[in-house]
Structure formats: C-alpha cells, structure tokens
Design an enzyme around this catalytic site. Structure first.
Site, PDB file in Angstrom:
ATOM      1  CD  GLU A  56      40.710  49.847  47.673  1.00  0.00           C
ATOM      2  OE1 GLU A  56      39.642  50.234  48.176  1.00  0.00           O
ATOM      3  OE2 GLU A  56      41.612  49.296  48.329  1.00  0.00           O
ATOM      4  CD  GLU A  66      36.495  47.091  48.319  1.00  0.00           C
ATOM      5  OE1 GLU A  66      36.825  47.703  49.372  1.00  0.00           O
ATOM      6  OE2 GLU A  66      37.304  46.443  47.631  1.00  0.00           O
TER       7      GLU A  66
END
Length: 445
Positions: A161, A350
């Site tokens: 991320e 995720e």
C-alpha cells in the site's frame, strides 16, 4: 455450491507492527510508528505490545492450522532485522525464521511482505522515502531477509500500500510520519512523483534480488497495492467505461489511483508527472516480470459519502464499524478492471471488515455481520472467476484483531478476538465459518 479451484489459496494476513509488540526486545530499534505516533493515535494507544505475536506466534500458528489456512501473509519488521545501518540483528531475524518454520510444519504456505509501513527511524532520519539513498538501504535489508527465508518462502510481496504510506504519511498527516503539505496541487503531484520514484525503484530492486537469490526455484513475486475502487452501478457500456476510467484517473485519485503505481510496475509506463523524472532504463528496471497482482480491497468509492464529487451513498446504508461502506460488488469489478489493464493473475491480499465484536455472556464472540460480509464479497469474486478472471487466492484481513494504525485498537478486523488486557485469543464465529468454507472449497448457495 459456489466452488473454487482446488489450488485456490485460502489465506489470512497480518503485519509486523500491528501484531508483534516487543518494541524494545532482542535488539529491535524504533520504527516511525514507534517514534512519531504520540498524539496521533486514537485513545493514545501504541504498538509496544499489541497482540504480542512476537512471543505467542506458536499459539497463533496453531490457530491458523485449526482454521485450515492454505496461506498466511505476514510482513517483516525492517527495524527488528536491521536496527541500524549495516547491522544485522540475528535475534530479530531468527524470529522470522522460527515463524516460517512453524508455518511450514503446519502445512501453511508463508507469504512474506518485505515492507508494510514500519520504516526504521534511523532510515527516516536520513530522509526516509524522500531520499534516494533509501534504495541502497532497502537493498541491504531485502538481501538479508531473502537470504534467510527464501529456502522456505516461495511467495513474496515487495511493498504494501504505497498509496497510504506515501499519500497519507507524507502529504495528509493521517499516518506515520504524519507529515502534511500545503503546496499547490501541481507541486504536490511533482513532489509525490519524486518520492514515488524511490518507492518504485525499491520495488524493482526487491524483485531483482528475489529472482537472483531465491533458494527455491520459481519464486512467486508480486506486491500488495490498494487504490480507489469504482463499480459500474449502471451496467451499460458507458457506465462500465466510466467506472473503469475513474479507477485509473490520476488527476482525481492522486496517489490512490491504481495506475500511479501499477502502470510503472507492470506496464513499464510512467504516468503524468512521473514521465518527467523516470528514464527508460529506470522503467525497465521497475517493471521486471511479476507473477501476480496483489490487491487490498475493502469498498467501492462510489458509495463512500465523503468525497467532494457526488456519489451514490445514502443515509443509513450498511457500513462497517470504521464507517466503510459494505459493497460486495467491488470484488467483481476491481479484479475485472485490473486484469483487463495489467493481464496478471489476481491475488486478493487483503479483504475484511471491522465489526462491533465483544465477548458475550456465553464466552463466545458472535459476528454474523462479518460472515455475511465475507459471503457477499467471496460470491462477487466467484462471479469474476466464472467470467474468466484468473484469481489465485483470497486473503482475509485479518487473522486476529490488532493495532489498526491511527485508529488504534478500536477497530476489530480479526477472525480471532484478542483481549488486549490478557492477550487471550478467542476464535469468532466467522473463524469457524471460514474454516468450513476452506474445507469445502466454496460457498453454499
């Protein structure tokens, strides 16, 4: 039965700073989250102990084995492995070797993320991601981890991320190191481009080192990106094209546009603003072949209700405990758009929800909302796969409740409940539901 392939990687995830604790033990030095968080974290909590996974990892892996996980995604703490320049902390490195051994013995595929936000404070003091020198520091760190673990770890993620740890950390003050920017929009983009270049070159170096140094043949390499997601609520050709364009629109998305990171990493193509600073040779280095596209995805931004432009959120729409809209269809549209553009198999690295979980009178944690959430999202993912989108796995966030960055310990994302006072673990109802899904290899209709 909505059946998934037998080879499907049913997984769960965590990240080093969020679960390990042991802040000052066995030679670890501070990360930016240790050193800069005071005054920024809800309820003034910190990551000194969190779930104490550092000491309780064997118990946690035993829960993973009971769950029947095919894969477990973890990250390595850079300041635990290299507490200062040029120094390898053997005790810190041994923790990850022990963890991987425990996973392998339990029949669980280890998925290793090299960088999940916990930058060493000593690297930050030298300029952190703003200083090109970080590429040399990351190279040394990555080499140490790869040499130690690659005889047992086949699946790797270089970076997690970057949209968050750069965009939120260096411009919006929402994540460590909690810096903000008052520059003009144009200058923010140009500053972002220079910082992002360093991230991208570290990614390229990580890919190169894994290919060169892996002790297992055919290592599987990707990343774990996140981005703004848009679904085609109007399934006309024009509606689908609008959603697709919004997902990759840099002008609207800033660092949260999927194309900002993935175009250089996968296509070797520099987006606007980065095309001024990335050479052809650098783009070739950044875009070395990958095996899968790792993606962290939670909701569609069409319904977020806090964007400046109009969206489709409505008063009282279903939301998680953190206020994120519940939009299962995002696990159909995002894999579809990503595969169309990048032609890489998709790994959901995720997905999950924060819920109002607590121990009830019967001593159990009942979370029917999470079960329904996972059923809906997995159903949408199954639909994408039925239409030919290659998806190799699904990773639930998270294996256990943990320190959720600036939100502290209030949000509970885990399949396992953690009592932070006693560190007792209690599998939630969703744990047993997911166990059944894994055993049966699919969802009951």
């Amino acid at each position: 039965m909505k059946q998934f392939p037998k080879s499907f990687l049913w997984g769960a995830a965590s990240a080093s700073f969020q679960v390990e604790g042991a802040r000052n033990e066995d030679g670890k030095s501070d990360s930016i989250w240790d050193a800069t968080s005071e005054g920024h974290i809800k309820r003034n909590v910190n990551g000194d102990v969190t779930c104490d996974h550092y000491h309780l990892y064997k118990e946690d892996v035993a829960f993973m084995k009971e769950l029947g996980l095919k894969s477990y995604r973890f990250s390595v703490s850079w300041p635990r492995v290299m507490p200062q320049r040029g120094v390898v902390n053997e005790k810190g490195l041994q923790f990850y070797q022990n963890l991987v051994d425990e996973l392998v013995q339990a029949g669980i595929e280890p998925f290793c993320t090299l960088y999940h936000w916990d930058l060493p404070m000593w690297v930050y003091n030298e300029g952190g991601w703003e200083n090109p020198q970080i590429i040399e520091e990351f190279t040394e760190y990555a080499r140490v981890v790869i040499d130690a673990l690659s005889d047992r770890v086949r699946y790797w993620m270089t970076i997690n991320e970057p949209a968050c740890f750069i965009g939120f950390g260096y411009f919006e003050g929402r994540q460590a190191p909690f810096k903000t920017s008052s520059m003009s929009r144009e200058q923010r983009f140009r500053d972002l481009a220079h910082i992002s270049k360093n991230v991208l070159l570290c990614h390229g170096r990580g890919v190169q080192l894994i290919r060169e140094r892996s002790k297992l043949k055919d290592p599987q390499i990707g990343f774990a990106l996140n981005a703004r997601n848009f679904v085609a609520y109007n399934e006309t050709e024009a509606g689908i094209e609008k959603a697709r364009n919004e997902m990759f629109d840099i002008e609207k998305g800033f660092s949260m546009a999927a194309s900002w990171w993935a175009d250089p990493m996968v296509l070797g193509r520099a987006p606007k603003y980065m095309d001024e600073i990335l050479t052809k040779e650098e783009l070739e280095f950044i875009s070395q072949p990958l095996d899968y596209f790792g993606y962290n995805v939670y909701f569609a931004n069409n319904y977020n209700g806090d964007m400046k432009e109009p969206d489709l959120g409505w008063p009282g729409m279903p939301r998680t405990q953190t206020g994120w809209p519940i939009t299962p269809e995002v696990l159909y549209w995002s894999p579809k758009f990503l595969y169309e553009r990048y032609s890489l198999p998709i790994l959901i690295t995720e997905n999950g929800m924060s819920n109002l979980d607590f121990v009830m009178r019967d001593g159990k944690v009942h979370d029917p909302q999470r079960i329904d959430y996972m059923y809906g999202y997995l159903s949408a993912l199954h639909k994408a796969m039925e239409e030919g989108i290659p998806v190799i796995g699904y990773t639930a966030w998270s294996i256990m409740d943990n320190f959720e960055w600036a939100e502290g310990c209030d949000p509970r994302f885990g399949l396992i409940y953690v009592d932070y006072r006693t560190l007792k673990r209690i599998p939630k109802d969703s744990f047993y539901w997911y166990k059944k899904v894994i055993q049966e290899g699919g969802l009951e209709e």
